[in-house]
Design an enzyme around this catalytic site. Structure first.
Site, PDB file in Angstrom:
ATOM      1  CB  SER A  37      -4.576   1.250   3.754  1.00 46.92           C
ATOM      2  OG  SER A  37      -3.700   0.830   3.083  1.00 46.92           O
ATOM      3  CB  SER A  64      -1.031  -0.073   1.121  1.00 44.65           C
ATOM      4  OG  SER A  64      -2.071  -0.943   1.062  1.00 44.65           O
ATOM      5  CE  LYS A 106      -1.544   3.753   2.787  1.00 47.98           C
ATOM      6  NZ  LYS A 106      -1.640   2.887   3.757  1.00 47.98           N
ATOM      7  CE  LYS A 155      -4.520   1.373  -0.862  1.00 47.89           C
ATOM      8  NZ  LYS A 155      -4.237   0.213   0.234  1.00 47.89           N
TER       9      LYS A 155
END
Length: 427
Positions: free
Chosen positions: A122, A67, A229, A70
């Site tokens: 997420s 992720s 993140k 992202k």
């Protein structure tokens, strides 16, 4: 040999060892202390202001990134979309596998709120809905992601989807993610989102609002943490990008496949702050020694122990400065210690009356800053009183006018926007 002789020899040996230890250079000990290691398969640390990579281990190795994808998804959506627009959840986004915001089919939410859900929780459903909204289709949005990667010269990065689920042709490297995140942290919308610990958003289907808590524990564990993140898949394992700001310096740390990432990130960030503090080398409006010139912008760079002595400044003039009576045209002054001057072949143009006009609006050249033989930055120099307005180079990219200049309501628009973004100049 009697006991007294042995004692005397032992004493002399001990004194010799103490003297040898005292003669070891302090720099050798400090250099050893500068080393750092992590539990990660790959790691990187970057200074956000300068873009200097301060640490890298397998930094250019392409790997699965889960992720962390992202980060690019959010950046592309902010740069190409209208954050006040409403995103509608379609069938491809609804019930998307993996981490989710549990959005309803047909549900509408502002792009900005959905970006919070994307980065804090997420949500893969949010990633897909955002991609279809901004790019016209998921494929159209992925094209924009790869165009941005190419624009940022991310040579070991390629995207196949906007959410980060493992897929063929979907990868990045620790160094590339560091560069990408350092760039993204200059975006005020992105920066605000990733620093948020909790976010509340309107929920049209229930009596209560959405309330999202950020999965990034660094925001609570590390002093000065302000992003960015987390990521995980069964193949990529634990991935993390974090950021922190102390004393005006912001750093970004990246680890891929790291089972001890929280502790490793604290160590990486401490290493950067302790050993590579950000130092202002040039102030905006600073006089250039020996010339009637001033600097057009400030310049700061993180420097390790002993590096400041290796700095070199070179003043390159776009045209030879006008000579004073009985003087030389150029090379009569200095920009300071470790500096040199050269003049280019530029010339002023003549106006209709035959007098020379300033076609450069006061720009007279550039100071090239080097660390040893490596260029680390450039600072334009101007005629005093002709400095341009002090604006961020990112304002033009991130304001509402810029967002509307790159529409992506459908695949054709997304393709055109990607080309314009890819080939734009002067930013």
């Amino acid at each position: 040999m009697n006991m007294k002789t042995l004692t005397r020899k032992s004493t002399l040996s001990l004194l010799l060892c103490v003297l040898l230890l005292a003669l070891v250079p302090v720099s050798a000990v400090r250099a050893e202390n500068l080393s750092i290691s992590t539990h990660a398969r790959a790691a990187a640390l970057i200074d956000v202001t300068s873009g200097r990579i301060l640490y890298s281990s397998r930094g250019d190795e392409p790997m699965l990134i889960a992720s962390l994808t992202k980060i690019m998804t959010a950046l592309v959506a902010i740069e190409n979309g209208d954050i006040t627009s409403k995103v509608k959840v379609g069938k491809n986004a609804f019930a998307k596998e993996g981490s989710s915001l549990y959005l309803k089919l047909g549900e509408e939410m502002t792009l900005k709120d959905m970006l919070y859900g994307l980065m804090l929780r997420s949500g893969n459903d949010a990633a897909t809905a955002i991609a279809e909204h901004v790019g016209g289709s998921e494929q159209g949005f992925v094209y924009l992601m790869n165009a941005k990667a190419q624009e940022l010269n991310l040579k070991n990065t390629h995207f196949a989807n906007p959410h980060g689920l493992d897929a063929e042709g979907h990868f990045s490297s620790a160094n590339d993610l560091a560069v990408l995140t350092a760039y993204a942290m200059h975006n005020p919308v992105f920066k605000e989102i990733v620093a948020t610990k909790e976010k509340t958003a309107d929920n049209p289907y229930e009596k209560w609002d959405y309330k999202w808590s950020n999965k990034n524990k660094m925001l609570r564990l590390y002093e000065g943490a302000d992003g960015v993140k987390t990521g995980y898949t069964k193949k990529a394992l634990r991935c993390l990008v974090s950021s922190a700001t102390r004393d005006g310096q912001q750093l970004v740390a990246v680890t891929l496949n790291d089972g001890n990432d929280w502790n490793d990130h604290a160590s990486l960030l401490d290493f950067g702050f302790n050993h590579y503090p950000l130092k202002t080398l040039v102030e905006r409006g600073e006089a250039v020694k020996g010339y009637s010139l001033v600097t057009g912008k400030a310049f700061a760079y993180p420097l390790g122990q002993g590096e400041e002595a290796r700095l070199v400044n070179k003043l390159v003039l776009s045209a030879a400065p006008q000579a004073s009576a009985g003087g030389n045209a150029a090379g009569t002054g200095s920009t300071g210690a470790g500096s040199s001057v050269s003049a280019g072949a530029g010339r002023a143009s003549a106006n209709a009356n035959g007098s020379e006009g300033d076609v450069n609006f006061g720009l007279r050249g550039v100071i090239i800053l080097q660390l040893g033989d490596k260029e680390i930055g450039r600072v334009p120099v101007y005629t005093p009183g002709q400095l341009p307005p002090e604006t961020s180079p990112y304002e033009k990219i991130y304001n509402a006018a810029s967002a509307s200049a790159y529409p992506a309501g459908n695949w054709l628009q997304a393709f055109g926007s990607a080309l314009r973004a890819l080939f734009r100049t002067g930013e």
